[in-house]
Design an enzyme around this catalytic site. Structure first.
Site, PDB file in Angstrom:
ATOM      1  N   GLU A   1      -8.153  -2.527   7.018  1.00 21.34           N
ATOM      2  CA  GLU A   1      -7.516  -3.300   5.945  1.00 21.34           C
ATOM      3  C   GLU A   1      -6.504  -4.304   6.495  1.00 21.34           C
ATOM      4  OE1 GLU A   1      -6.099  -0.593   2.867  1.00 21.34           O
ATOM      5  OE2 GLU A   1      -7.861   0.662   3.235  1.00 21.34           O
TER       6      GLU A   1
ATOM      7  N   ASP B   1       0.858  -1.177   0.000  1.00 23.56           N
ATOM      8  CA  ASP B   1       0.000   0.000   0.000  1.00 23.56           C
ATOM      9  C   ASP B   1       0.902   1.237   0.000  1.00 23.56           C
ATOM     10  OD1 ASP B   1      -2.326   1.492   0.004  1.00 23.56           O
ATOM     11  OD2 ASP B   1      -3.178   0.530   1.776  1.00 23.56           O
TER      12      ASP B   1
ATOM     13  N   HIS C   1      -7.878   5.058   7.091  1.00 26.82           N
ATOM     14  CA  HIS C   1      -9.169   4.783   6.480  1.00 26.82           C
ATOM     15  C   HIS C   1      -9.323   3.271   6.364  1.00 26.82           C
ATOM     16  CE1 HIS C   1      -6.408   4.735   3.013  1.00 26.82           C
ATOM     17  NE2 HIS C   1      -7.262   3.889   2.462  1.00 26.82           N
TER      18      HIS C   1
ATOM     19  N   HIS D   1      -1.612   1.187   6.471  1.00 31.21           N
ATOM     20  CA  HIS D   1      -2.091   2.266   7.333  1.00 31.21           C
ATOM     21  C   HIS D   1      -3.123   1.720   8.320  1.00 31.21           C
ATOM     22  CE1 HIS D   1      -5.816   2.145   5.016  1.00 31.21           C
ATOM     23  NE2 HIS D   1      -5.047   2.084   3.929  1.00 31.21           N
TER      24      HIS D   1
ATOM     25  N   GLU E   1       0.017   4.596   1.769  1.00 30.45           N
ATOM     26  CA  GLU E   1      -0.058   5.566   2.864  1.00 30.45           C
ATOM     27  C   GLU E   1       0.983   5.323   3.954  1.00 30.45           C
ATOM     28  OE1 GLU E   1      -4.155   5.517   0.995  1.00 30.45           O
ATOM     29  OE2 GLU E   1      -2.670   4.017   1.566  1.00 30.45           O
TER      30      GLU E   1
ATOM     31  N   HIS F   1      -2.829  -0.368  -3.646  1.00 29.60           N
ATOM     32  CA  HIS F   1      -3.294   0.981  -3.321  1.00 29.60           C
ATOM     33  C   HIS F   1      -4.206   1.511  -4.421  1.00 29.60           C
ATOM     34  CE1 HIS F   1      -3.377   5.124  -1.977  1.00 29.60           C
ATOM     35  NE2 HIS F   1      -3.014   5.514  -3.187  1.00 29.60           N
TER      36      HIS F   1
END
Length: 272
Positions: free
Chosen positions: A132, A5, A114, A102, A7, A58
């Site tokens: 996630e 990902d 998020h 994240h 972030e 992502h």
């Protein structure tokens, strides 16, 4: 399998660095590719004969720079695709590594938290809130595969350690808020990640998969009430607890993951 990902990459703190239509995105994806390469190198340090798949995980799933990725790895790119952020995973996979992850929605202070999309406020499986990190770790566990490493800021590292205490974490930045952090130099972050990836792969036999046995009761809090209006059109999905929450029961986590992914897509539809 390395799921990457954006972030949670060192130096990344702002949506301008994570969204394709923003000014600093190209720099962000270059940093993302470099950390992916560090994890790949660490796996090969531990097991020179390994087969490594890298899932771009992502947004559009088209962020990693294919021409700059370690040529020894196989890149899984694009969407829609089975298993989402873990596309390519199967029961024969030995281990999963989460790079650049994240924290879940609603937590903080932490960078760019998020859960899947801004449409999702929370996901609860048998009453436990999962972002996630938890959803993907449980999906891997459903297939009997352990997640052995996570890198990101300090908050997702803590979130992951609460789920899989024996796994390896690499905090490449210390969060100050949703869009601020104290970050390691990218080269230092990569060196730490490479060493940690080698260690995690070596110790994978002592790190158990995260298994959530079915049947499972799932609740999803959606940002907009109109999203609930669409979600309840899916057989088995019901409205509960007011205007923003839907619920369903899944036979196992594989079914739960697929239906959550469908609800995310439905939530992206805007009313005419």
């Amino acid at each position: 399998m390395i799921s990457v990902d954006l972030e949670g990459i060192s130096g990344i703190v702002h949506p301008n660095e994570t969204n394709p239509d923003r000014s600093d995105y190209e720099r962000g994806r270059a940093l993302m590719t470099a950390e992916a390469n560090a994890a790949i190198a660490g796996v090969f340090d531990a097991e020179p004969d390994a087969v490594v798949w890298v899932a771009d995980a992502h947004g559009t799933f088209r962020n990693l720079l294919p021409e700059d990725l370690d040529r020894r790895a196989h890149l899984v790119r694009g969407k829609p695709r089975p298993l989402g952020m873990l596309a390519g995973l199967d029961e024969q996979t030995d281990a999963v590594l989460f790079v650049g992850y994240h924290a879940r929605a609603g937590t903080g202070p932490t960078v760019l938290a998020h859960t899947i999309s801004d449409s999702i406020l929370d996901v609860r499986v048998d009453g436990r809130s999962l972002g996630e990190i938890g959803l993907n770790a449980a999906l891997a566990g459903h297939l009997g595969v352990p997640v052995v490493l996570l890198s990101g800021d300090d908050s997702p590292c803590t979130e992951f350690s609460e789920l899989v205490p024996s796994a390896v974490t690499v905090a490449v930045k210390q969060s100050l808020g949703q869009a601020a952090a104290v970050a390691l130099h990218p080269e230092e972050a990569r060196e730490r990640l490479r060493r940690a990836a080698a260690d995690a792969v070596t110790r994978r036999g002592s790190i158990p998969p995260l298994k959530l046995a079915g049947p499972l009761d799932v609740e999803v809090d959606l940002y907009g009430p109109y999203m609930v209006d669409l979600a309840v059109l899916v057989p088995g999905v019901t409205r509960v607890g007011g205007g923003r929450t839907v619920a369903f029961q899944a036979a196992d986590f594989g079914d739960a993951y697929r239906l959550i992914a469908l609800l995310v897509q439905l939530a992206s539809i805007k009313p005419n």
